[in-house]
Scaffold this active site. Structure first.
Site, mmCIF file in Angstrom:
data_model
loop_
_atom_site.group_PDB
_atom_site.id
_atom_site.type_symbol
_atom_site.label_atom_id
_atom_site.label_comp_id
_atom_site.label_asym_id
_atom_site.label_seq_id
_atom_site.Cartn_x
_atom_site.Cartn_y
_atom_site.Cartn_z
ATOM 1 N N GLU A 286 48.237 67.158 40.807
ATOM 2 C CA GLU A 286 48.495 66.382 41.636
ATOM 3 C C GLU A 286 49.213 65.115 40.446
ATOM 4 O OE1 GLU A 286 46.471 64.385 44.670
ATOM 5 O OE2 GLU A 286 45.287 63.607 43.137
ATOM 6 N N LYS B 11 49.669 61.301 40.324
ATOM 7 C CA LYS B 11 49.030 59.744 40.852
ATOM 8 C C LYS B 11 49.541 58.396 39.583
ATOM 9 C CE LYS B 11 44.334 60.285 40.794
ATOM 10 N NZ LYS B 11 43.039 60.604 41.718
ATOM 11 N N GLU C 167 38.340 69.966 45.052
ATOM 12 C CA GLU C 167 38.876 68.620 44.903
ATOM 13 C C GLU C 167 37.784 67.670 43.965
ATOM 14 O OE1 GLU C 167 40.187 66.910 48.154
ATOM 15 O OE2 GLU C 167 41.040 68.472 49.330
ATOM 16 N N SER C 168 38.749 67.402 42.933
ATOM 17 C CA SER C 168 38.408 66.321 42.471
ATOM 18 C C SER C 168 36.765 66.542 40.947
ATOM 19 C CB SER C 168 37.269 64.962 43.347
ATOM 20 O OG SER C 168 38.304 64.719 44.185
ATOM 21 N N ASN D 55 35.354 67.629 48.889
ATOM 22 C CA ASN D 55 36.104 66.455 47.855
ATOM 23 C C ASN D 55 34.785 66.538 47.322
ATOM 24 O OD1 ASN D 55 36.872 64.582 46.530
ATOM 25 N ND2 ASN D 55 37.745 64.079 48.137
ATOM 26 N N LYS E 210 49.384 63.573 49.948
ATOM 27 C CA LYS E 210 48.118 63.341 49.951
ATOM 28 C C LYS E 210 48.566 62.004 50.407
ATOM 29 C CE LYS E 210 44.167 63.269 46.695
ATOM 30 N NZ LYS E 210 43.595 63.389 46.346
ATOM 31 N N GLU F 150 40.363 67.799 54.460
ATOM 32 C CA GLU F 150 39.227 67.333 53.243
ATOM 33 C C GLU F 150 38.174 67.061 54.055
ATOM 34 O OE1 GLU F 150 40.493 64.914 50.043
ATOM 35 O OE2 GLU F 150 38.752 63.602 51.365
#
Length: 274
Positions: free
Chosen positions: A58, A60, A226-227, A189, A120, A169
């Site tokens: 990702e 960001k 995710e995450s 997530n 995203k 998600e």
């Protein structure tokens, strides 16, 4: 909906209306309809399924919970380095107010790499799907926590109509009700979007309910964690459970050279597998 997420959604709705004022939906739709018909389809699902690691690296610059991670990050430096160092796909944050991104980041990434690109953002309106298509996205994120089941399914169908894949998600088992045949990838997530608290155990704990639901519904989206994935051991453990995609941002973006950090991550993963 919890306070942080509600703040983001309220701001996003105002932003969408402003963008529509600058470029009405009809004009945006016209732009998209004029795109060349020979643009190659980059399937994010297929890329993840065929990858030995399935990493969605990702891009960001900041997050609401951690603040600035890499304020000076340039797409031209980071995204090609992700591609060169083994990413299966890239996620581009296009939210400006809370994540420091932009649609321009997505456009530039498309010009620089061949990897599948995920837009995203907090998608609430079909307008954002047309934006994603115009800027070169191959897939979009739909977040169950900010949509009704009906709205989510309508957006997923519209995305498919535009040639975009869908990553849905969820955070809680109840949100499995949002699944539909148009969902290509199901993301779990580990971050609670209301509090932004992260618990990597969430993806593992949801797996049994996910498998049961998918079997009953006769659906087979590719599973994405995710995450909160900080180490190669984290990803390896989740892959053994059945996840085939791993959305990782902060672990890479908080370092000076995200692409090199990705390479080290993958090398560590290979060592675990030996």
């Amino acid at each position: 909906m919890d306070d942080i997420l509600q703040t983001i959604v309220t701001h996003k709705l105002k932003e969408i209306e402003q963008r529509k004022g600058n470029l009405p939906l009809q004009e945006l739709r016209g732009w998209v309809e004029q795109l060349p018909g020979n643009v190659p389809c980059r399937s994010m699902r297929a890329a993840l399924a065929s990858s030995p690691t399935g990493i969605i690296a990702e891009f960001k610059r900041k997050s609401p919970s951690k603040g600035w991670l890499h304020p000076g990050a340039d797409v031209a430096d980071v995204v090609p380095a992700y591609e060169d160092n083994g990413a299966a796909a890239c996620s581009i944050l296009t939210d400006t107010a809370f994540f420091g991104g932009s649609l321009e980041d997505l456009q530039r990434a498309r010009q620089l790499v061949r990897l599948p690109l995920l837009r995203k953002d907090f998608v609430l309106d079909e307008y954002q799907l047309y934006e994603a298509k115009r800027c070169g996205a191959d897939a979009v994120l739909l977040i169950a926590a900010i949509l009704s089941v009906e709205a989510c399914r309508e957006l997923a169908a519209k995305a498919h109509g535009l040639g975009l894949e869908v990553l849905l998600e969820i955070h809680r088992e109840e949100e499995l009700a949002y699944l539909s045949p148009e969902v290509d990838m199901l993301g779990v997530n580990n971050r609670n979007l209301g509090t932004f608290h992260v618990d990597i155990a969430n993806a593992a704990e949801r797996m049994s309910a996910i498998q049961e639901h998918l079997e009953t519904a006769k659906l087979c989206p590719l599973l994405v964690a995710e995450s909160g994935i900080r180490t190669a051991a984290d990803a390896h453990r989740l892959r053994q459970l059945g996840y085939r995609g791993f959305l990782i941002g902060e672990t890479f973006m908080k370092t000076e050279q995200p692409g090199e950090t990705l390479a080290s991550f993958i090398n560590a993963w290979k060592e675990i597998g030996q």
